[in-house]
Write a protein that holds these residues in place. Structure first.
Motif, PDB file in Angstrom:
ATOM      1  N   SER A   1      -7.183 -16.917   2.531  1.00 39.17           N
ATOM      2  CA  SER A   1      -7.567 -16.040   3.641  1.00 39.17           C
ATOM      3  C   SER A   1      -8.278 -16.851   4.729  1.00 39.17           C
ATOM      4  CB  SER A   1      -8.427 -14.877   3.172  1.00 39.17           C
ATOM      5  OG  SER A   1      -9.602 -15.353   2.545  1.00 39.17           O
ATOM      6  N   THR A   2      -9.025 -17.879   4.325  1.00 41.57           N
ATOM      7  CA  THR A   2      -9.702 -18.751   5.297  1.00 41.57           C
ATOM      8  C   THR A   2      -8.683 -19.508   6.140  1.00 41.57           C
ATOM      9  OG1 THR A   2     -11.585 -18.988   3.819  1.00 41.57           O
ATOM     10  CG2 THR A   2     -11.350 -20.651   5.558  1.00 41.57           C
ATOM     11  N   ASP A   3      -7.661 -20.101   5.469  1.00 36.76           N
ATOM     12  CA  ASP A   3      -6.628 -20.823   6.208  1.00 36.76           C
ATOM     13  C   ASP A   3      -5.815 -19.874   7.091  1.00 36.76           C
ATOM     14  OD1 ASP A   3      -6.993 -23.538   5.675  1.00 36.76           O
ATOM     15  OD2 ASP A   3      -5.810 -23.472   3.834  1.00 36.76           O
TER      16      ASP A   3
ATOM     17  N   GLU B   1       1.071 -10.453  17.120  1.00 41.32           N
ATOM     18  CA  GLU B   1       0.432 -10.641  15.824  1.00 41.32           C
ATOM     19  C   GLU B   1       0.942 -11.935  15.212  1.00 41.32           C
ATOM     20  OE1 GLU B   1      -1.812  -8.826  13.996  1.00 41.32           O
ATOM     21  OE2 GLU B   1      -2.097  -7.560  15.753  1.00 41.32           O
ATOM     22  N   VAL B   2       0.081 -12.661  14.546  1.00 42.01           N
ATOM     23  CA  VAL B   2       0.454 -13.862  13.808  1.00 42.01           C
ATOM     24  C   VAL B   2       0.665 -13.417  12.365  1.00 42.01           C
ATOM     25  CG1 VAL B   2      -0.281 -16.173  13.099  1.00 42.01           C
ATOM     26  CG2 VAL B   2      -0.908 -15.297  15.369  1.00 42.01           C
ATOM     27  N   THR B   3       1.921 -13.530  11.865  1.00 39.70           N
ATOM     28  CA  THR B   3       2.266 -13.020  10.533  1.00 39.70           C
ATOM     29  C   THR B   3       3.162 -14.005   9.804  1.00 39.70           C
ATOM     30  OG1 THR B   3       4.257 -11.889  11.305  1.00 39.70           O
ATOM     31  CG2 THR B   3       2.216 -10.627  11.379  1.00 39.70           C
ATOM     32  N   GLY B   4       3.423 -13.725   8.556  1.00 46.62           N
ATOM     33  CA  GLY B   4       4.379 -14.511   7.789  1.00 46.62           C
ATOM     34  C   GLY B   4       3.967 -15.960   7.593  1.00 46.62           C
ATOM     35  N   THR B   5       2.675 -16.246   7.592  1.00 48.01           N
ATOM     36  CA  THR B   5       2.201 -17.622   7.501  1.00 48.01           C
ATOM     37  C   THR B   5       2.415 -18.194   6.106  1.00 48.01           C
ATOM     38  OG1 THR B   5       0.560 -17.179   9.210  1.00 48.01           O
ATOM     39  CG2 THR B   5       0.208 -19.129   7.842  1.00 48.01           C
TER      40      THR B   5
ATOM     41  N   GLN C   1      -6.172 -18.102  14.484  1.00 44.81           N
ATOM     42  CA  GLN C   1      -7.063 -18.485  15.585  1.00 44.81           C
ATOM     43  C   GLN C   1      -6.492 -19.690  16.341  1.00 44.81           C
ATOM     44  OE1 GLN C   1      -9.564 -16.931  16.954  1.00 44.81           O
ATOM     45  NE2 GLN C   1      -9.769 -18.553  18.471  1.00 44.81           N
ATOM     46  N   ALA C   2      -5.921 -20.654  15.616  1.00 44.55           N
ATOM     47  CA  ALA C   2      -5.325 -21.831  16.261  1.00 44.55           C
ATOM     48  C   ALA C   2      -4.150 -21.425  17.151  1.00 44.55           C
ATOM     49  CB  ALA C   2      -4.878 -22.847  15.208  1.00 44.55           C
ATOM     50  N   VAL C   3      -3.348 -20.473  16.680  1.00 46.35           N
ATOM     51  CA  VAL C   3      -2.220 -19.991  17.487  1.00 46.35           C
ATOM     52  C   VAL C   3      -2.743 -19.291  18.735  1.00 46.35           C
ATOM     53  CG1 VAL C   3      -0.313 -18.328  17.568  1.00 46.35           C
ATOM     54  CG2 VAL C   3      -0.605 -19.804  15.551  1.00 46.35           C
ATOM     55  N   LYS C   4      -3.677 -18.383  18.560  1.00 46.90           N
ATOM     56  CA  LYS C   4      -4.165 -17.578  19.682  1.00 46.90           C
ATOM     57  C   LYS C   4      -4.964 -18.381  20.703  1.00 46.90           C
ATOM     58  CE  LYS C   4      -3.476 -13.198  17.663  1.00 46.90           C
ATOM     59  NZ  LYS C   4      -3.124 -12.010  18.352  1.00 46.90           N
ATOM     60  N   SER C   5      -5.517 -19.521  20.295  1.00 49.78           N
ATOM     61  CA  SER C   5      -6.287 -20.350  21.224  1.00 49.78           C
ATOM     62  C   SER C   5      -5.509 -21.570  21.717  1.00 49.78           C
ATOM     63  CB  SER C   5      -7.599 -20.794  20.573  1.00 49.78           C
ATOM     64  OG  SER C   5      -7.345 -21.622  19.456  1.00 49.78           O
ATOM     65  N   SER C   6      -4.255 -21.666  21.355  1.00 46.81           N
ATOM     66  CA  SER C   6      -3.427 -22.810  21.739  1.00 46.81           C
ATOM     67  C   SER C   6      -3.039 -22.770  23.210  1.00 46.81           C
ATOM     68  CB  SER C   6      -2.146 -22.822  20.896  1.00 46.81           C
ATOM     69  OG  SER C   6      -1.244 -23.785  21.381  1.00 46.81           O
ATOM     70  N   GLU C   7      -2.874 -23.941  23.780  1.00 46.11           N
ATOM     71  CA  GLU C   7      -2.365 -24.017  25.156  1.00 46.11           C
ATOM     72  C   GLU C   7      -0.933 -23.471  25.226  1.00 46.11           C
ATOM     73  OE1 GLU C   7      -1.856 -28.128  26.494  1.00 46.11           O
ATOM     74  OE2 GLU C   7      -1.588 -28.721  24.406  1.00 46.11           O
TER      75      GLU C   7
ATOM     76  N   HIS D   1      -0.238 -28.042  12.154  1.00 46.59           N
ATOM     77  CA  HIS D   1      -0.666 -29.147  11.299  1.00 46.59           C
ATOM     78  C   HIS D   1      -2.191 -29.144  11.237  1.00 46.59           C
ATOM     79  CE1 HIS D   1      -0.969 -33.618  10.288  1.00 46.59           C
ATOM     80  NE2 HIS D   1      -0.409 -33.033   9.243  1.00 46.59           N
ATOM     81  N   ARG D   2      -2.728 -29.369  10.032  1.00 51.96           N
ATOM     82  CA  ARG D   2      -4.174 -29.424   9.856  1.00 51.96           C
ATOM     83  C   ARG D   2      -4.594 -30.890   9.777  1.00 51.96           C
ATOM     84  NH1 ARG D   2      -5.563 -26.782   4.821  1.00 51.96           N
ATOM     85  NH2 ARG D   2      -5.175 -28.810   3.910  1.00 51.96           N
ATOM     86  N   THR D   3      -5.505 -31.254  10.646  1.00 53.08           N
ATOM     87  CA  THR D   3      -6.066 -32.597  10.655  1.00 53.08           C
ATOM     88  C   THR D   3      -7.572 -32.464  10.448  1.00 53.08           C
ATOM     89  OG1 THR D   3      -6.447 -32.590  13.039  1.00 53.08           O
ATOM     90  CG2 THR D   3      -4.276 -33.375  12.288  1.00 53.08           C
ATOM     91  N   SER D   4      -8.288 -33.550  10.616  1.00 53.14           N
ATOM     92  CA  SER D   4      -9.757 -33.487  10.458  1.00 53.14           C
ATOM     93  C   SER D   4     -10.384 -32.548  11.486  1.00 53.14           C
ATOM     94  CB  SER D   4     -10.369 -34.881  10.580  1.00 53.14           C
ATOM     95  OG  SER D   4     -10.054 -35.437  11.837  1.00 53.14           O
ATOM     96  N   GLY D   5      -9.674 -32.279  12.595  1.00 55.44           N
ATOM     97  CA  GLY D   5     -10.172 -31.362  13.617  1.00 55.44           C
ATOM     98  C   GLY D   5      -9.808 -29.911  13.367  1.00 55.44           C
ATOM     99  N   GLY D   6      -9.087 -29.633  12.291  1.00 55.36           N
ATOM    100  CA  GLY D   6      -8.683 -28.264  11.970  1.00 55.36           C
ATOM    101  C   GLY D   6      -7.202 -28.034  12.240  1.00 55.36           C
ATOM    102  N   TRP D   7      -6.797 -26.782  12.193  1.00 56.87           N
ATOM    103  CA  TRP D   7      -5.393 -26.405  12.419  1.00 56.87           C
ATOM    104  C   TRP D   7      -5.057 -26.495  13.896  1.00 56.87           C
ATOM    105  CZ3 TRP D   7      -1.878 -26.092   8.770  1.00 56.87           C
ATOM    106  CH2 TRP D   7      -2.274 -25.832   7.459  1.00 56.87           C
ATOM    107  N   GLN D   8      -3.863 -27.003  14.189  1.00 53.70           N
ATOM    108  CA  GLN D   8      -3.387 -27.112  15.570  1.00 53.70           C
ATOM    109  C   GLN D   8      -1.929 -26.695  15.628  1.00 53.70           C
ATOM    110  OE1 GLN D   8      -3.461 -31.080  17.203  1.00 53.70           O
ATOM    111  NE2 GLN D   8      -2.794 -30.374  19.204  1.00 53.70           N
ATOM    112  N   LEU D   9      -1.595 -25.808  16.568  1.00 54.27           N
ATOM    113  CA  LEU D   9      -0.213 -25.420  16.810  1.00 54.27           C
ATOM    114  C   LEU D   9       0.477 -26.604  17.479  1.00 54.27           C
ATOM    115  CD1 LEU D   9       1.933 -23.138  16.746  1.00 54.27           C
ATOM    116  CD2 LEU D   9       1.108 -22.465  19.016  1.00 54.27           C
ATOM    117  N   VAL D  10       1.477 -27.187  16.812  1.00 58.87           N
ATOM    118  CA  VAL D  10       2.141 -28.371  17.358  1.00 58.87           C
ATOM    119  C   VAL D  10       3.497 -28.062  17.964  1.00 58.87           C
ATOM    120  CG1 VAL D  10       0.905 -30.027  15.914  1.00 58.87           C
ATOM    121  CG2 VAL D  10       3.060 -29.073  15.092  1.00 58.87           C
ATOM    122  N   GLN D  11       4.071 -26.913  17.610  1.00 58.71           N
ATOM    123  CA  GLN D  11       5.347 -26.537  18.214  1.00 58.71           C
ATOM    124  C   GLN D  11       5.529 -25.034  18.110  1.00 58.71           C
ATOM    125  OE1 GLN D  11       9.116 -28.185  16.618  1.00 58.71           O
ATOM    126  NE2 GLN D  11       9.135 -29.346  18.523  1.00 58.71           N
ATOM    127  N   LEU D  12       6.120 -24.454  19.136  1.00 55.16           N
ATOM    128  CA  LEU D  12       6.336 -23.016  19.225  1.00 55.16           C
ATOM    129  C   LEU D  12       7.709 -22.779  19.812  1.00 55.16           C
ATOM    130  CD1 LEU D  12       5.063 -20.083  19.191  1.00 55.16           C
ATOM    131  CD2 LEU D  12       4.458 -20.514  21.571  1.00 55.16           C
TER     132      LEU D  12
END
Length: 164
Positions: free
Chosen positions: A56-58, A81-85, A64-70, A114-125
């Motif tokens: 649930s944390t991930d 909605e972000v679903t099916g993760t 949050q990473a999706v919704k705050s992504s550039e 992708h999760r790095t030391s900085g957390g989850w980041q949306l790398v492609q959409l």
């Protein structure tokens, strides 16, 4: 009717009010449509065999990473909605998720994170060749995503060259 406009932001093209990207999945088209609609939220009932459910944390951090992504900054966060993760079994630092609109103005999209030391980041959409060029082959296999073979050209470019 909303006006149609095209925006280009960090590799993502938004045409009118639809999500689109320069790279996404062919695998998505082959994926069964097991979608269950509940009010305005659409959830996928499909789960690939080589994936893991996120904690649930991930799941919360991925949303949050999706919704705050550039990549999604031009679309109000309340409009999808972000679903099916899912996490890749071969490397759980990679995630696949779906963005389902809660309003009629947008199209469905998929994301690879992708999760790095900085957390989850949306790398492609996007919706076509998702993960290609960014995720390892084993991760793509886990998610059932397909990419063209190395050295393959876009079919339209080949057709155009043959016609010339």
């Amino acid at each position: 009717m909303l006006p149609t406009a095209t925006f280009v932001t960090a590799g993502i093209v938004t045409v009118g009010t639809a999500f689109a990207c320069t790279g996404s999945t062919t695998g998505a088209a082959a994926r069964p449509s097991g979608l269950v609609k509940s009010g305005a939220i659409v959830a996928s009932s499909v789960r690939a065999a080589d994936t893991l459910a996120p904690s649930s944390t991930d799941a919360s951090a991925i949303a949050q990473a999706v919704k705050s992504s550039e990549y999604t900054s031009a679309v109000p966060a309340a409009d999808y909605e972000v679903t099916g993760t899912l996490l890749a079994a071969s490397d759980p630092t990679w995630a696949y998720t779906e963005l389902h609109p809660t309003v009629q103005d947008y199209d469905r999209a998929e994301g690879v994170l992708h999760r790095t030391s900085g957390g989850w980041q949306l790398v492609q959409l996007g919706t076509y060749e998702l993960g290609c060029g960014v995720a390892p082959t084993a991760v793509l296999d886990d998610f059932g995503l397909a990419c063209p073979p190395p050295g393959a050209e876009d079919g339209s470019a080949t057709e155009g060259a043959a016609a010339a």
